[in-house]
Scaffold this motif. Sequence first.
Motif, PDB file in Angstrom:
ATOM      1  N   PHE A 219       0.831  -1.206   0.000  1.00 50.68           N
ATOM      2  CA  PHE A 219       0.000   0.000   0.000  1.00 50.68           C
ATOM      3  C   PHE A 219       0.862   1.252   0.000  1.00 50.68           C
ATOM      4  O   PHE A 219       1.978   1.254   0.509  1.00 50.68           O
ATOM      5  CB  PHE A 219      -0.825   0.081   1.289  1.00 50.68           C
ATOM      6  CG  PHE A 219      -2.016  -0.820   1.364  1.00 50.68           C
ATOM      7  CD1 PHE A 219      -3.242  -0.412   0.884  1.00 50.68           C
ATOM      8  CD2 PHE A 219      -1.917  -2.065   1.964  1.00 50.68           C
ATOM      9  CE1 PHE A 219      -4.352  -1.233   0.985  1.00 50.68           C
ATOM     10  CE2 PHE A 219      -3.020  -2.890   2.081  1.00 50.68           C
ATOM     11  CZ  PHE A 219      -4.239  -2.468   1.581  1.00 50.68           C
ATOM     12  N   THR A 221      -0.403   5.480   0.768  1.00 58.68           N
ATOM     13  CA  THR A 221      -1.351   6.597   0.785  1.00 58.68           C
ATOM     14  C   THR A 221      -0.591   7.850   0.387  1.00 58.68           C
ATOM     15  O   THR A 221       0.351   8.262   1.066  1.00 58.68           O
ATOM     16  CB  THR A 221      -1.971   6.778   2.182  1.00 58.68           C
ATOM     17  OG1 THR A 221      -2.695   5.593   2.520  1.00 58.68           O
ATOM     18  CG2 THR A 221      -2.920   7.976   2.202  1.00 58.68           C
ATOM     19  N   PRO A 226      -4.560   7.255   5.819  1.00 63.91           N
ATOM     20  CA  PRO A 226      -4.190   5.894   5.399  1.00 63.91           C
ATOM     21  C   PRO A 226      -5.273   4.866   5.711  1.00 63.91           C
ATOM     22  O   PRO A 226      -5.512   3.958   4.907  1.00 63.91           O
ATOM     23  CB  PRO A 226      -2.902   5.617   6.193  1.00 63.91           C
ATOM     24  CG  PRO A 226      -2.339   6.967   6.496  1.00 63.91           C
ATOM     25  CD  PRO A 226      -3.532   7.841   6.703  1.00 63.91           C
ATOM     26  N   VAL A 227      -5.939   5.008   6.856  1.00 58.91           N
ATOM     27  CA  VAL A 227      -6.968   4.042   7.223  1.00 58.91           C
ATOM     28  C   VAL A 227      -8.164   4.150   6.278  1.00 58.91           C
ATOM     29  O   VAL A 227      -8.694   3.136   5.800  1.00 58.91           O
ATOM     30  CB  VAL A 227      -7.415   4.236   8.685  1.00 58.91           C
ATOM     31  CG1 VAL A 227      -8.598   3.326   9.016  1.00 58.91           C
ATOM     32  CG2 VAL A 227      -6.257   3.962   9.637  1.00 58.91           C
ATOM     33  N   ALA A 230      -7.107   2.744   2.831  1.00 49.80           N
ATOM     34  CA  ALA A 230      -6.963   1.287   2.835  1.00 49.80           C
ATOM     35  C   ALA A 230      -8.304   0.594   3.008  1.00 49.80           C
ATOM     36  O   ALA A 230      -8.563  -0.438   2.369  1.00 49.80           O
ATOM     37  CB  ALA A 230      -5.997   0.868   3.939  1.00 49.80           C
ATOM     38  N   HIS A 257      -1.789   1.685   7.863  1.00 48.62           N
ATOM     39  CA  HIS A 257      -2.932   1.074   7.185  1.00 48.62           C
ATOM     40  C   HIS A 257      -3.531  -0.093   7.963  1.00 48.62           C
ATOM     41  O   HIS A 257      -4.629  -0.550   7.639  1.00 48.62           O
ATOM     42  CB  HIS A 257      -2.514   0.575   5.796  1.00 48.62           C
ATOM     43  CG  HIS A 257      -1.953   1.633   4.898  1.00 48.62           C
ATOM     44  ND1 HIS A 257      -0.599   1.791   4.707  1.00 48.62           N
ATOM     45  CD2 HIS A 257      -2.558   2.584   4.143  1.00 48.62           C
ATOM     46  CE1 HIS A 257      -0.392   2.798   3.864  1.00 48.62           C
ATOM     47  NE2 HIS A 257      -1.563   3.295   3.503  1.00 48.62           N
TER      48      HIS A 257
END
Length: 280
Positions: A219, A221, A226-227, A230, A257
């Motif tokens: 991943f 971002t 980020p959360v 994701a 993430h």
Amino acid sequence: MGLKILHANQFTTEELTDFYNQTRVDYLVPMPMSVAVMAEYIHDFDISLENSPIIIDEKTEDFLGLGMLGVRGDRTWITRLGVTPASRRRGAGAAIMTSLFEASKKLKAKKTILEVIKNNTPAQSLFEKNGFKKTRELLVLRRAPIRPPLSPEGEITWLYRKDALDAIRSSPHHLTWVNDIASMENASMFQGFRIQLKDGTRGWLVYRHKKRTLTHFEFNTERGSPVKMARNILLFLHLQYPRMDAYTENFYADDPHIPAFFDLGYFEAFRRIEMIKEYS
């Protein structure tokens, strides 16, 4: 007990698979391999068979243990190291390590990397005695094939081979051996996608698509949460493949993430410790 060192290029893939599985029958985290998986592993992770020791009993010629050495430029990677249960504490493990170090020095490696299962205290002690230092904890996560109850937000753009490789090359993160650009370049099946959310959050995911499993996620971002990035990109992924297991390894434990995985039904299978030995 006398020990004899042979090398993995003297054996067939079938024999190497059998040897490896013998060392894992009572392992802390069982990880048996098929012949096809072993062949893929050797190819994708640049295993140098001529530098990978096979230890046998000098008198009986019984198999005792093995180790494999990945080679990329000035880095080497120790993997698949194991000794059969009946042969432990009889010098086979030390012989494997010595052979792998000698090969790394001959190859003029600047550092050797390995991962060990967390709480495998005997193995960690062996590595520390041989000059390895702990760096980070790595998570291995799994998810059963369950269709997500929600739909993702945002606009999705698919990334095929060239664009997926370009994305990984642009990653600002340190990637472990199994996930870095060389492993992906060697792999036969991988792709990914970018996501753009209305609030400006954007990022990408690259993953390997095997016969029954989604693996080796990477991943990044580029902007925003980020959360959130994701979570939505994983929702899209699992809506595309609702009947496939997911197994992703070697995420740093502090990766931002990670909470999104748990939101989507992933669980922590186990942890590894990354360890590095540098040569002066």
